[in-house]
Design a protein around this motif. Structure first.
Motif, PDB file in Angstrom:
ATOM      1  N   GLN A  11      -4.529 -44.072 -33.550  1.00 56.79           N
ATOM      2  CA  GLN A  11      -4.950 -43.743 -32.192  1.00 56.79           C
ATOM      3  C   GLN A  11      -3.926 -42.727 -31.661  1.00 56.79           C
ATOM      4  N   VAL A  12      -4.405 -41.582 -31.241  1.00 53.04           N
ATOM      5  CA  VAL A  12      -3.502 -40.516 -30.818  1.00 53.04           C
ATOM      6  C   VAL A  12      -3.140 -40.672 -29.347  1.00 53.04           C
ATOM      7  N   ALA A  13      -1.848 -40.615 -29.057  1.00 55.36           N
ATOM      8  CA  ALA A  13      -1.398 -40.550 -27.669  1.00 55.36           C
ATOM      9  C   ALA A  13      -1.704 -39.147 -27.159  1.00 55.36           C
ATOM     10  N   ALA A  14      -2.674 -39.055 -26.271  1.00 52.85           N
ATOM     11  CA  ALA A  14      -3.209 -37.756 -25.878  1.00 52.85           C
ATOM     12  C   ALA A  14      -2.269 -37.008 -24.939  1.00 52.85           C
ATOM     13  N   ILE A  15      -2.188 -35.692 -25.163  1.00 56.22           N
ATOM     14  CA  ILE A  15      -1.452 -34.793 -24.285  1.00 56.22           C
ATOM     15  C   ILE A  15      -2.357 -34.417 -23.110  1.00 56.22           C
ATOM     16  N   MET A 214       6.044 -45.782 -39.582  1.00 49.66           N
ATOM     17  CA  MET A 214       4.777 -46.257 -40.130  1.00 49.66           C
ATOM     18  C   MET A 214       4.944 -46.944 -41.482  1.00 49.66           C
ATOM     19  N   LEU A 215       5.739 -46.372 -42.362  1.00 52.31           N
ATOM     20  CA  LEU A 215       5.882 -46.929 -43.702  1.00 52.31           C
ATOM     21  C   LEU A 215       6.406 -48.362 -43.647  1.00 52.31           C
ATOM     22  N   ALA A 216       7.446 -48.585 -42.852  1.00 57.58           N
ATOM     23  CA  ALA A 216       8.010 -49.928 -42.719  1.00 57.58           C
ATOM     24  C   ALA A 216       6.995 -50.880 -42.098  1.00 57.58           C
ATOM     25  N   ALA A 217       6.252 -50.399 -41.102  1.00 58.53           N
ATOM     26  CA  ALA A 217       5.252 -51.232 -40.447  1.00 58.53           C
ATOM     27  C   ALA A 217       4.124 -51.597 -41.407  1.00 58.53           C
ATOM     28  N   CYS A 218       3.711 -50.643 -42.233  1.00 55.30           N
ATOM     29  CA  CYS A 218       2.673 -50.918 -43.238  1.00 55.30           C
ATOM     30  C   CYS A 218       3.114 -52.022 -44.185  1.00 55.30           C
ATOM     31  N   ALA A 219       4.381 -51.973 -44.576  1.00 55.20           N
ATOM     32  CA  ALA A 219       4.892 -52.966 -45.514  1.00 55.20           C
ATOM     33  C   ALA A 219       4.850 -54.372 -44.924  1.00 55.20           C
ATOM     34  N   MET A 220       4.832 -54.460 -43.577  1.00 53.28           N
ATOM     35  CA  MET A 220       4.762 -55.762 -42.925  1.00 53.28           C
ATOM     36  C   MET A 220       3.334 -56.135 -42.548  1.00 53.28           C
ATOM     37  N   GLY A 221       2.388 -55.309 -42.956  1.00 53.13           N
ATOM     38  CA  GLY A 221       0.987 -55.659 -42.755  1.00 53.13           C
ATOM     39  C   GLY A 221       0.319 -55.092 -41.525  1.00 53.13           C
ATOM     40  N   PHE A 222       0.994 -54.219 -40.794  1.00 54.52           N
ATOM     41  CA  PHE A 222       0.375 -53.605 -39.619  1.00 54.52           C
ATOM     42  C   PHE A 222      -0.574 -52.493 -40.062  1.00 54.52           C
ATOM     43  N   THR A 223      -1.700 -52.397 -39.390  1.00 58.53           N
ATOM     44  CA  THR A 223      -2.730 -51.432 -39.786  1.00 58.53           C
ATOM     45  C   THR A 223      -3.172 -50.523 -38.645  1.00 58.53           C
ATOM     46  N   SER A 224      -2.538 -50.653 -37.486  1.00 55.86           N
ATOM     47  CA  SER A 224      -2.919 -49.840 -36.337  1.00 55.86           C
ATOM     48  C   SER A 224      -1.693 -49.173 -35.747  1.00 55.86           C
ATOM     49  N   PHE A 225      -1.867 -47.909 -35.330  1.00 54.40           N
ATOM     50  CA  PHE A 225      -0.735 -47.110 -34.887  1.00 54.40           C
ATOM     51  C   PHE A 225      -1.162 -46.202 -33.733  1.00 54.40           C
ATOM     52  N   ILE A 226      -0.312 -46.107 -32.710  1.00 49.32           N
ATOM     53  CA  ILE A 226      -0.533 -45.198 -31.587  1.00 49.32           C
ATOM     54  C   ILE A 226       0.707 -44.336 -31.445  1.00 49.32           C
ATOM     55  N   GLY A 227       0.537 -43.017 -31.398  1.00 49.67           N
ATOM     56  CA  GLY A 227       1.712 -42.180 -31.259  1.00 49.67           C
ATOM     57  C   GLY A 227       1.402 -40.732 -30.947  1.00 49.67           C
ATOM     58  N   SER A 228       2.444 -40.023 -30.544  1.00 54.09           N
ATOM     59  CA  SER A 228       2.301 -38.639 -30.098  1.00 54.09           C
ATOM     60  C   SER A 228       2.229 -37.643 -31.239  1.00 54.09           C
ATOM     61  N   THR A 229       3.013 -37.864 -32.318  1.00 56.60           N
ATOM     62  CA  THR A 229       3.022 -36.860 -33.391  1.00 56.60           C
ATOM     63  C   THR A 229       1.750 -36.898 -34.225  1.00 56.60           C
ATOM     64  N   TYR A 230       0.909 -37.914 -33.996  1.00 58.14           N
ATOM     65  CA  TYR A 230      -0.396 -37.930 -34.660  1.00 58.14           C
ATOM     66  C   TYR A 230      -1.285 -36.800 -34.147  1.00 58.14           C
ATOM     67  N   ASN A 231      -0.876 -36.169 -33.048  1.00 56.55           N
ATOM     68  CA  ASN A 231      -1.565 -34.969 -32.587  1.00 56.55           C
ATOM     69  C   ASN A 231      -1.553 -33.875 -33.652  1.00 56.55           C
ATOM     70  N   ILE A 232      -0.521 -33.842 -34.464  1.00 60.62           N
ATOM     71  CA  ILE A 232      -0.427 -32.788 -35.476  1.00 60.62           C
ATOM     72  C   ILE A 232      -0.355 -33.321 -36.908  1.00 60.62           C
ATOM     73  N   PHE A 233      -0.035 -34.596 -37.067  1.00 60.96           N
ATOM     74  CA  PHE A 233       0.165 -35.142 -38.414  1.00 60.96           C
ATOM     75  C   PHE A 233      -0.845 -36.221 -38.794  1.00 60.96           C
ATOM     76  N   SER A 234      -1.988 -36.281 -38.121  1.00 62.97           N
ATOM     77  CA  SER A 234      -2.933 -37.372 -38.385  1.00 62.97           C
ATOM     78  C   SER A 234      -3.339 -37.446 -39.849  1.00 62.97           C
ATOM     79  N   LYS A 235      -3.665 -36.318 -40.431  1.00 66.78           N
ATOM     80  CA  LYS A 235      -4.136 -36.326 -41.825  1.00 66.78           C
ATOM     81  C   LYS A 235      -3.059 -36.830 -42.770  1.00 66.78           C
ATOM     82  N   LYS A 236      -1.834 -36.391 -42.552  1.00 66.12           N
ATOM     83  CA  LYS A 236      -0.745 -36.817 -43.438  1.00 66.12           C
ATOM     84  C   LYS A 236      -0.432 -38.297 -43.262  1.00 66.12           C
ATOM     85  N   PHE A 237      -0.448 -38.765 -42.013  1.00 64.19           N
ATOM     86  CA  PHE A 237      -0.187 -40.191 -41.802  1.00 64.19           C
ATOM     87  C   PHE A 237      -1.339 -41.041 -42.320  1.00 64.19           C
ATOM     88  N   ASN A 238      -2.553 -40.552 -42.192  1.00 69.05           N
ATOM     89  CA  ASN A 238      -3.683 -41.268 -42.785  1.00 69.05           C
ATOM     90  C   ASN A 238      -3.552 -41.336 -44.306  1.00 69.05           C
TER      91      ASN A 238
END
Length: 324
Positions: A11-15, A214-238
């Motif tokens: 989920q992208v934190a919108a500008i 994100m990587l550390a959170a994934c390792a603990m089983g989290f599957t949802s993320f909200i953040g500002s840099t996803y404005n430009i890095f969504s594909k890479k983080f996905n």
């Protein structure tokens, strides 16, 4: 209360888009520009965002008037935009309870997925004790009974004693049925043990708000993320999420390290202005529109703007291949 579909993915934190006031009013040089949100939402959706978080810190809520916030959330809740995204979450936190509820009622009546709430931030006028924090959340929840509620847990608004230790407080609130509409949190803290307990033992939907973690959170089983840099890095983080799901942790780690370096770079100078300018490069290339190169920050100097411009050039040269 309307059903809440659990968050998953990015989920992208919108500008918030700005434009110069055409009337050249020195007392209000900039105003929000909702006309570009249609293209902005397409850009985010095409790059893999499953939802947006509107009017948060990335959206400059602290320097927007209530009327501007209403205009902004109304634009994001248009049917044509709402249909592109699984979630449109509206942040309604602020210092005035009446305005918080006004924003929340509008979001509820216009099909927002949920509303998110911060605590008022100035200690003299904000809840600080466990009892007062619970009572504040309770009053918001009962005033907005028809829409799911998220807590936006972030340093600066959540009292420091609780920002990394919300589980005991929220367990007491839930056990006492004080916050019946509470469904989850945007958790912008790195204490993932606390977040894990909230998710596992209280059944709350947790979206991690620390992009570089994100990587550390994934390792603990989290599957949802909200953040500002996803404005430009969504594909890479996905891609990191996909790699973790298939057990390719080495490649995920390598990509995460490069993204971490990129994030450290872009946050080094006038972060939000620099991020805005980088996003604009993609938006202008794809749709011929811009979120605006200026903000309502009244304290930025000409040197700040020049430093930001210089950093954008360096950033695009070093990390342009990572950008969506």
């Amino acid at each position: 209360m309307k059903p809440f579909i659990p968050m998953k993915g990015i989920q992208v934190a919108a500008i918030t888009p700005f434009k110069r006031n055409p009337e050249n009013n020195p007392h209000q040089p900039y105003t929000i520009d909702t006309s570009v949100i249609e293209h902005y939402s397409s850009y985010l959706s095409q790059n893999g965002a499953s939802g947006v978080f509107v009017g948060g810190v990335t959206g400059d809520f602290t320097i927007l008037t209530t009327e501007e916030r209403l205009d902004l959330q109304a634009a994001w809740l248009q049917t044509s935009i709402r249909s592109k995204l699984n979630h449109v979450i509206i942040h309604i936190g602020g210092p005035f309870f009446e305005d918080v509820i006004k924003l929340g009622v509008h979001a509820s009546e216009n099909s927002a997925s949920a509303v998110a709430i911060t605590f008022p931030s100035f200690p003299a006028h904000a809840p600080q004790t466990e009892t007062h924090l619970i009572e504040y959340l309770s009053r918001v929840s009962f005033a907005l009974p028809d829409i799911p509620l998220l807590i936006y847990n972030i340093s600066g608004t959540t009292p420091s004693h609780y920002v990394n230790n919300l589980y005991p407080l929220l367990k007491k609130a839930i056990d006492g049925n004080k916050v019946p509409t509470l469904v989850g949190l945007k958790y912008s803290s790195t204490n993932f043990i606390d977040a894990f307990e909230l998710k596992t033992y209280l059944g709350l939907d947790i979206a991690i708000g620390c992009d570089e973690q994100m990587l550390a959170a994934c390792a603990m089983g989290f599957t949802s993320f909200i953040g500002s840099t996803y404005n430009i890095f969504s594909k890479k983080f996905n891609h990191i999420l996909s790699l973790m799901e298939t057990g390719n942790t080495r490649e995920a780690s390598e990509l995460s390290q490069r993204l971490f370096t990129a994030i450290r770079t872009i946050t080094s100078v006038c972060y939000k202005l620099t991020l805005r300018k980088v996003v604009n490069k993609s938006l202008q290339a794809k749709f011929g529109v811009s979120l605006g190169d200026e903000t309502k920050y009244s304290f930025l100097t000409d040197d700040d703007v020049a430093s930001s411009d210089k950093l954008v050039e360096t950033f695009m040269k070093d990390f342009g291949d990572l950008i969506d």
